[in-house]
Design a protein around this motif. Structure first.
Motif, PDB file in Angstrom:
ATOM      1  N   THR A 407      18.044  21.773 -14.757  1.00 55.18           N
ATOM      2  CA  THR A 407      16.269  22.246 -14.584  1.00 55.18           C
ATOM      3  C   THR A 407      15.030  21.945 -14.709  1.00 55.18           C
ATOM      4  OG1 THR A 407      17.354  25.093 -15.224  1.00 55.18           O
ATOM      5  CG2 THR A 407      15.226  24.367 -14.884  1.00 55.18           C
ATOM      6  N   GLU A 408      15.527  20.576 -15.538  1.00 54.10           N
ATOM      7  CA  GLU A 408      14.515  19.904 -16.005  1.00 54.10           C
ATOM      8  C   GLU A 408      13.775  18.833 -15.013  1.00 54.10           C
ATOM      9  OE1 GLU A 408      11.405  20.528 -17.907  1.00 54.10           O
ATOM     10  OE2 GLU A 408      12.222  22.452 -17.973  1.00 54.10           O
ATOM     11  N   THR A 409      15.651  18.230 -14.866  1.00 49.93           N
ATOM     12  CA  THR A 409      15.550  17.451 -13.322  1.00 49.93           C
ATOM     13  C   THR A 409      15.203  17.508 -12.440  1.00 49.93           C
ATOM     14  OG1 THR A 409      17.569  16.677 -15.001  1.00 49.93           O
ATOM     15  CG2 THR A 409      17.394  15.326 -12.560  1.00 49.93           C
ATOM     16  N   ALA A 410      15.490  18.818 -11.671  1.00 51.25           N
ATOM     17  CA  ALA A 410      15.047  18.837 -10.539  1.00 51.25           C
ATOM     18  C   ALA A 410      13.389  19.152 -10.584  1.00 51.25           C
ATOM     19  CB  ALA A 410      15.934  20.642 -10.269  1.00 51.25           C
ATOM     20  N   ARG A 411      13.035  19.966 -11.796  1.00 51.87           N
ATOM     21  CA  ARG A 411      11.535  19.919 -11.900  1.00 51.87           C
ATOM     22  C   ARG A 411      10.603  18.852 -11.372  1.00 51.87           C
ATOM     23  NH1 ARG A 411      11.345  22.790 -16.418  1.00 51.87           N
ATOM     24  NH2 ARG A 411      11.154  24.760 -15.421  1.00 51.87           N
ATOM     25  N   ARG A 412      11.342  18.267 -11.740  1.00 46.45           N
ATOM     26  CA  ARG A 412      10.745  16.606 -12.256  1.00 46.45           C
ATOM     27  C   ARG A 412      11.371  15.954 -10.417  1.00 46.45           C
ATOM     28  NH1 ARG A 412      13.359  15.417 -16.683  1.00 46.45           N
ATOM     29  NH2 ARG A 412      15.039  13.949 -15.363  1.00 46.45           N
ATOM     30  N   MET A 413      12.517  16.028  -9.954  1.00 54.10           N
ATOM     31  CA  MET A 413      12.792  15.338  -8.308  1.00 54.10           C
ATOM     32  C   MET A 413      11.877  16.196  -7.069  1.00 54.10           C
ATOM     33  SD  MET A 413      15.941  13.846  -9.649  1.00 54.10           S
ATOM     34  CE  MET A 413      16.764  12.613  -8.194  1.00 54.10           C
ATOM     35  N   VAL A 414      12.651  17.455  -7.162  1.00 49.77           N
ATOM     36  CA  VAL A 414      11.933  18.351  -6.151  1.00 49.77           C
ATOM     37  C   VAL A 414      10.443  18.600  -5.610  1.00 49.77           C
ATOM     38  CG1 VAL A 414      12.307  20.568  -5.606  1.00 49.77           C
ATOM     39  CG2 VAL A 414      14.491  19.353  -6.654  1.00 49.77           C
ATOM     40  N   ARG A 415      10.091  18.079  -4.788  1.00 45.07           N
ATOM     41  CA  ARG A 415       8.662  18.689  -4.242  1.00 45.07           C
ATOM     42  C   ARG A 415       8.685  19.969  -2.931  1.00 45.07           C
ATOM     43  NH1 ARG A 415       7.862  12.017  -2.664  1.00 45.07           N
ATOM     44  NH2 ARG A 415       8.023  11.149  -5.011  1.00 45.07           N
ATOM     45  N   THR A 416       7.716  19.936  -3.069  1.00 45.75           N
ATOM     46  CA  THR A 416       6.854  21.567  -2.649  1.00 45.75           C
ATOM     47  C   THR A 416       6.472  20.890  -1.421  1.00 45.75           C
ATOM     48  OG1 THR A 416       8.004  22.690  -4.367  1.00 45.75           O
ATOM     49  CG2 THR A 416       6.583  23.635  -1.894  1.00 45.75           C
ATOM     50  N   ASP A 417       7.345  20.983  -0.292  1.00 42.92           N
ATOM     51  CA  ASP A 417       5.754  20.961   1.205  1.00 42.92           C
ATOM     52  C   ASP A 417       4.948  21.386   1.337  1.00 42.92           C
ATOM     53  OD1 ASP A 417       5.343  19.350   3.814  1.00 42.92           O
ATOM     54  OD2 ASP A 417       5.923  21.135   4.531  1.00 42.92           O
ATOM     55  N   ARG A 418       5.173  23.146   1.380  1.00 46.53           N
ATOM     56  CA  ARG A 418       3.785  24.190   1.760  1.00 46.53           C
ATOM     57  C   ARG A 418       4.419  25.385   0.373  1.00 46.53           C
ATOM     58  NH1 ARG A 418       3.860  25.631   7.084  1.00 46.53           N
ATOM     59  NH2 ARG A 418       5.832  24.686   7.516  1.00 46.53           N
ATOM     60  N   ILE A 419       3.626  26.235  -0.055  1.00 50.15           N
ATOM     61  CA  ILE A 419       3.395  27.837  -0.108  1.00 50.15           C
ATOM     62  C   ILE A 419       3.159  28.342   0.287  1.00 50.15           C
ATOM     63  CG2 ILE A 419       3.041  29.120  -2.847  1.00 50.15           C
ATOM     64  CD1 ILE A 419       3.034  26.569  -3.826  1.00 50.15           C
ATOM     65  N   LEU A 420       2.977  29.147   0.984  1.00 49.80           N
ATOM     66  CA  LEU A 420       2.626  30.633   1.867  1.00 49.80           C
ATOM     67  C   LEU A 420       2.907  31.435   0.944  1.00 49.80           C
ATOM     68  CD1 LEU A 420       5.189  30.348   5.290  1.00 49.80           C
ATOM     69  CD2 LEU A 420       2.585  28.958   4.146  1.00 49.80           C
ATOM     70  N   GLU A 421       1.190  32.158   0.502  1.00 53.54           N
ATOM     71  CA  GLU A 421       1.375  33.766  -0.699  1.00 53.54           C
ATOM     72  C   GLU A 421       1.347  34.546   0.914  1.00 53.54           C
ATOM     73  OE1 GLU A 421       0.501  33.766  -3.212  1.00 53.54           O
ATOM     74  OE2 GLU A 421       0.351  30.909  -3.157  1.00 53.54           O
ATOM     75  N   PRO A 422       1.886  36.217  -0.121  1.00 55.81           N
ATOM     76  CA  PRO A 422       2.070  36.932   0.845  1.00 55.81           C
ATOM     77  C   PRO A 422       1.230  37.502   1.493  1.00 55.81           C
ATOM     78  CG  PRO A 422       2.203  37.265  -1.632  1.00 55.81           C
ATOM     79  CD  PRO A 422       2.092  35.952  -1.521  1.00 55.81           C
ATOM     80  N   GLY A 423       0.594  38.475   2.338  1.00 59.81           N
ATOM     81  CA  GLY A 423      -0.821  38.921   2.884  1.00 59.81           C
ATOM     82  C   GLY A 423      -0.561  40.414   3.049  1.00 59.81           C
ATOM     83  N   PRO A 424      -0.661  41.348   3.571  1.00 60.17           N
ATOM     84  CA  PRO A 424      -0.698  43.338   3.021  1.00 60.17           C
ATOM     85  C   PRO A 424      -0.444  43.010   4.113  1.00 60.17           C
ATOM     86  CG  PRO A 424      -2.903  42.048   5.147  1.00 60.17           C
ATOM     87  CD  PRO A 424      -1.968  40.210   4.236  1.00 60.17           C
ATOM     88  N   ARG A 425       0.251  42.649   5.667  1.00 60.37           N
ATOM     89  CA  ARG A 425       1.772  42.714   6.047  1.00 60.37           C
ATOM     90  C   ARG A 425       2.316  43.372   5.876  1.00 60.37           C
ATOM     91  NH1 ARG A 425       1.881  38.738  10.827  1.00 60.37           N
ATOM     92  NH2 ARG A 425       2.701  38.056   9.388  1.00 60.37           N
ATOM     93  N   ARG A 426       3.199  44.347   4.488  1.00 59.23           N
ATOM     94  CA  ARG A 426       5.018  44.967   4.461  1.00 59.23           C
ATOM     95  C   ARG A 426       5.323  45.334   5.067  1.00 59.23           C
ATOM     96  NH1 ARG A 426       6.056  44.967  -1.683  1.00 59.23           N
ATOM     97  NH2 ARG A 426       7.405  44.242  -0.746  1.00 59.23           N
ATOM     98  N   LEU A 427       4.779  46.188   6.389  1.00 58.83           N
ATOM     99  CA  LEU A 427       5.126  47.048   6.682  1.00 58.83           C
ATOM    100  C   LEU A 427       6.006  48.081   5.956  1.00 58.83           C
ATOM    101  CD1 LEU A 427       7.018  44.416   9.409  1.00 58.83           C
ATOM    102  CD2 LEU A 427       4.812  45.659   9.988  1.00 58.83           C
ATOM    103  N   GLU A 428       5.533  48.777   5.415  1.00 57.86           N
ATOM    104  CA  GLU A 428       6.113  49.694   4.751  1.00 57.86           C
ATOM    105  C   GLU A 428       6.570  51.211   5.412  1.00 57.86           C
ATOM    106  OE1 GLU A 428       6.954  49.564   1.524  1.00 57.86           O
ATOM    107  OE2 GLU A 428       5.323  47.855   0.684  1.00 57.86           O
ATOM    108  N   ASP A 429       6.035  51.725   6.502  1.00 57.96           N
ATOM    109  CA  ASP A 429       6.631  52.545   6.934  1.00 57.96           C
ATOM    110  C   ASP A 429       7.495  52.426   6.946  1.00 57.96           C
ATOM    111  OD1 ASP A 429       4.619  54.127   5.770  1.00 57.96           O
ATOM    112  OD2 ASP A 429       3.447  54.614   8.029  1.00 57.96           O
ATOM    113  N   LEU A 430       8.098  51.388   7.517  1.00 58.91           N
ATOM    114  CA  LEU A 430       8.847  50.829   8.853  1.00 58.91           C
ATOM    115  C   LEU A 430      10.193  50.550   8.420  1.00 58.91           C
ATOM    116  CD1 LEU A 430      10.014  50.756  11.871  1.00 58.91           C
ATOM    117  CD2 LEU A 430       9.252  47.613  11.629  1.00 58.91           C
TER     118      LEU A 430
END
Length: 445
Positions: A407-430
């Motif tokens: 876990t610690e090794t991956a925390r040092r080595m693995v890189r994130t390219d992008r993070i997408l935050e959730p928007g309001p479009r959850r389509l709850e009814d459907l």
């Protein structure tokens, strides 16, 4: 310092060389050829060795600190006592032994009634009628033995679908006795990251994991609440739990976490593969650019029967609403996959997994920007796109972690390219209508 990860896939062998800071300094690949005949699917194990030798020749060199190998889960061959092949390699999806599943379940119903699948290694092994002079060798272990010059132990990850008991940490020999499977044919089992031996030049070769677990490492999803969702032809989820999740339906199964705890997950029969069937000549990139929500959803089964997040052999594809035209059909499939993904997470949390905190998205479907954002919206949590999400990269990280925390090794080595935050479009009814239709059809029991 640098390490090499090798991914022994169905269509190719790939190698990645990774430095201590996570940067990739070498990549190589060689094709592999499969042979299919009805339910049978085989490869020549010698072709693995030739391909791996070729990719390692490209990326290996001075300063190499270790190698680890992943392969498809349930792929194996029989060898003699010296490790020489006496059978072809039976691939992960070879279904020749489907009629033997019942015999295996009868040998230990409490263990295998819900979990045993006809394509697992154990039914296929039984179909070969092995003798005490044989040895079962998983594909990654066969390559590791080639690199170090002698037969090696297997790891807990590759051993799972051969029947290894991860809780008792032993082979279930009482059940094997009922199946006339000699104890001598099964290898010793070690944790991923254990040293298996050294190459002639002194490079350590470490026990690996299956390709799904390797992709999870590459995504950095190794702590409770973090998940890796692999979306290609089908949808596969991998996560982390402190305690073993008990799923009476058999939809969820778990690998051992190299740092302790468990790696629960499941593989759905739904996924992006349906797009090529329903829209064979469509420009999917153009559809993605024009996509927007529609009041329709397609349950995106790629074949009859569902495995996860519920087990329903009778499940069939269905459509809610009226998606007219290629664009509406495209979006209806995307929404169906997103809904199954959300339902899957609700299922594992219901079994006791920690609430969803973040999801790393990997697999071929990440090329769809619309789909990535839709999945974040429907799940209601941030989704991360790793910079190097391939299983070979995950094996390089595993090799680098030997003797320490993965876990610690991956925390040092693995890189994130992008993070997408959730928007309001959850389509709850459907989404509610979709789940209600699954229940009306009796798919969720």
């Amino acid at each position: 310092m640098s390490w090499i990860g090798v991914d022994l896939g169905t269509q190719s062998a790939r190698a990645v060389r990774v430095e201590a800071d996570g940067s990739v300094t070498g990549r190589a690949a060689r094709p592999l050829v499969s042979h299919r005949d009805g339910p049978r699917h085989e490869q020549d194990p010698q072709s693995w060795l030739d391909a791996v030798d070729a990719v390692l020749a490209e990326v290996a060199g001075p300063g190499l600190d270790g190698i680890a190998i992943c392969s498809t889960s349930g792929t194996f061959l029989l060898t003699d006592e010296q490790g020489r092949p006496v059978s072809p390699a039976l691939m992960y999806d070879d279904a020749r032994a489907a009629d033997l599943r019942g015999r295996i379940v009868d040998a230990d119903p409490n263990r295998w009634a819900t979990s045993m699948q006809p394509t697992w290694a154990l039914p296929k092994l039984l179909s070969l009628n092995p003798s005490a002079a044989h040895r079962i060798v998983h594909s990654a272990d066969f390559v590791a033995a080639h690199l170090v010059g002698h037969p090696v132990a297997t790891d807990t990850s590759h051993a799972l679908k051969t029947g290894y008991d991860l809780v008792a940490e032993s082979w279930p020999q009482a059940a094997f006795d009922k199946l006339d499977l000699p104890a001598s044919i099964f290898p010793d089992v070690v944790l991923p990251g254990a040293e298996l031996g050294r190459t002639p030049s002194g490079v350590p070769v470490y026990a690996g994991m299956t390709d799904g677990c390797a992709a999870q490492i590459a995504a950095g999803a190794l702590s409770p609440g973090a998940w890796n969702s692999v979306l290609g032809t089908t949808l596969v989820l991998k996560g982390v739990s402190k305690d073993l999740l008990d799923d009476p339906t058999g939809a969820v199964y778990s690998h051992r976490h190299p740092d302790g705890g468990w790696l629960p997950g499941g593989a759905s029969s739904t996924g992006a593969g349906l797009l090529t069937e329903l829209l064979p000549n469509a420009d999917l990139d153009a559809l993605d650019q024009a996509a927007e929500p529609v009041a329709a959803v397609i349950y995106p089964l790629t074949k009859t029967g569902e495995r996860f997040p519920f087990v329903a052999p009778q499940a069939e594809r269905f459509t809610l609403g009226n998606p007219t035209g290629d664009l509406a059909t495209y979006v209806a499939v995307l929404q169906g996959v997103a809904f199954i993904e959300r339902l899957a997470f609700e299922h594992v949390v219901g079994l006791g997994a920690e609430p969803l905190r973040s999801v790393s998205l990997t697999g071929g479907a990440v090329r769809s920007g619309y789909w990535n954002q839709l999945r974040a919206d429907v799940l209601g949590v941030p989704v991360e796109l790793p910079a190097s999400p391939d299983p070979a990269y995950g094996m390089a990280v595993l090799a680098a972690s030997s003797g320490g925390s993965l876990t610690e090794t991956a925390r040092r080595m693995v890189r994130t390219d992008r993070i997408l935050e959730p928007g309001p479009r959850r389509l709850e009814d459907l989404y509610g209508e979709f789940v209600a239709e699954l229940d009306r059809r009796g798919y969720r029991g």
